[in-house]
Each structure stands twice: as C-alpha cells, then as structure tokens.
Design an enzyme around this catalytic site. Sequence first.
Site, mmCIF file in Angstrom:
data_model
loop_
_atom_site.group_PDB
_atom_site.id
_atom_site.type_symbol
_atom_site.label_atom_id
_atom_site.label_comp_id
_atom_site.label_asym_id
_atom_site.label_seq_id
_atom_site.Cartn_x
_atom_site.Cartn_y
_atom_site.Cartn_z
ATOM 1 C CB ALA A 52 -22.694 10.456 41.918
ATOM 2 C CE1 TYR A 53 -16.574 8.287 36.353
ATOM 3 C CE2 TYR A 53 -15.759 10.534 36.104
ATOM 4 C CZ TYR A 53 -15.651 9.185 35.835
ATOM 5 O OH TYR A 53 -14.624 8.718 35.053
#
Length: 244
Positions: free
Chosen positions: A152-153
Amino acid sequence: MSDTTRVALVTGASGGIGRAVAQRLAADGMAVAVHYAGNKAAADETVAAIEEAHGRAIAVTGDVADEAAMAEAFDAVERAFGGIDVVVHTAGVMLLGPVVEFDLDALDRMHRTNIRGTFVVAQQAARRVRGGGAVVTFSTSVTRLAFPGYAAYAAGKGAVEAMTLVLARELRGRDITVNAVAPGPTATPLFLEGKDQEAVDRLAAQSPLERLGTPDDIAEAVAFLAGPGRWVNGQVVFANGGIA
C-alpha cells in the site's frame, strides 16, 4: 536578508528526514520555511536550531492534502521571504500490512496524504517556484525492493514518482528542476518503531556499506538536487547505500 538569498519550503520538517533537510538547506545559506502538520513545538525546535546556527527560518502549518491550507502556507513563505526557490516535500504517512488483510480505510487515509498531498504541494510549487529553482519530492526504495507488507505504501510512492517525472516535463522552459529522492532503510523514529534489534541489523546488513542510512545522508542528496545539481532533472535518485 539579501535579495539574492534563496528560499526553501520543506514540508514535514518538524522531525526526522524533513528536519535534517531543513537544517542542511539553511546551512547552505537558504532561508527556510519549516512546515509542520500538528507538532508545532517540534517545528519551533527546528526553527530554533536553524537560528542558533545563524540561519533564517520560520514555521508554517497546514494539511498537505488541503489545497486552501497549503496555499496559505505558501503565501506565508512569500510574505516572510519574498518568494520561493526550492520546495522539498518530505511529509508523508507510512502504514504497513499485507495486501490480503490491509484495511481499506487506512489505505485511503494514507493515499490522501501521500498521493493527494504530494499533488497539492507540487501544484503550488509549479505555480510559485522562481526560475532557477527546484522541486524535490519523496519516494521510497521499496518501490524496487518490494518488501512484503509495503504494498500500500509503495503503491502511493509509485504515484509520486509518476507525477514527479511528468511535472519535470510540464515545467519546460522555466529553468526549474523536478526530482524525487527514494531513501532506503533510514534510522528515523518512524522507521525504527516496532522493529527489534535483529530486524534492524538485518536491514542494515543489506547495504554494501553495512549500515542504515541517516537523515543527514538523505539531506545530502536533497541539497545536491536543490543546489548544484542543475543537470539532474526528471529523475528518481535512490539514496540507499547501494541496496537497489
């Protein structure tokens, strides 16, 4: 302040890498606006440290994803110092977890800060940075290293890289460079939080230099892009000691 003094705005400069960048640019002779989101005391500490070293600094605030708040922050810098030459966007959020169970509300919150926030700051920078200036965004080496738990990051930082490279080309003819810095494992409180010594040692050993990066290491790369590195443009600079 001399009319020839360059002016930098550093977002997320109340601590960690942002603080190191603000102090380094001030040491290079720039007047620096220290941006913070919520920790005014920490931002004031950064300003005080710069002033104690005979530099010039102010603190400005605002949610990076709020276009009105960031317009006011940029206005405050221009009122104080007469213009803006360098914008360094270090502000960001890192939430980790595997794709299979990642909370989608957390994904939206992180991407609001990391993607929309970068876009808002870049938009203001594109409108205001003077000729001869520089814009530096922040990605991460994890876009290449693909550590589990970072999907996600890293996805958000991939978006940062894309908008950075496009903006460099959109500013054709204005003598403004636009680059991203992609740190590797760096010894900041944010990075070290929740990691035991074995995990830290394992990450440190990945670099041929056999250590974690420091905020000052990353600030060196930013200072080059913000200063003498005028022929580096539209690039992602991996500051990670040779991991990737």
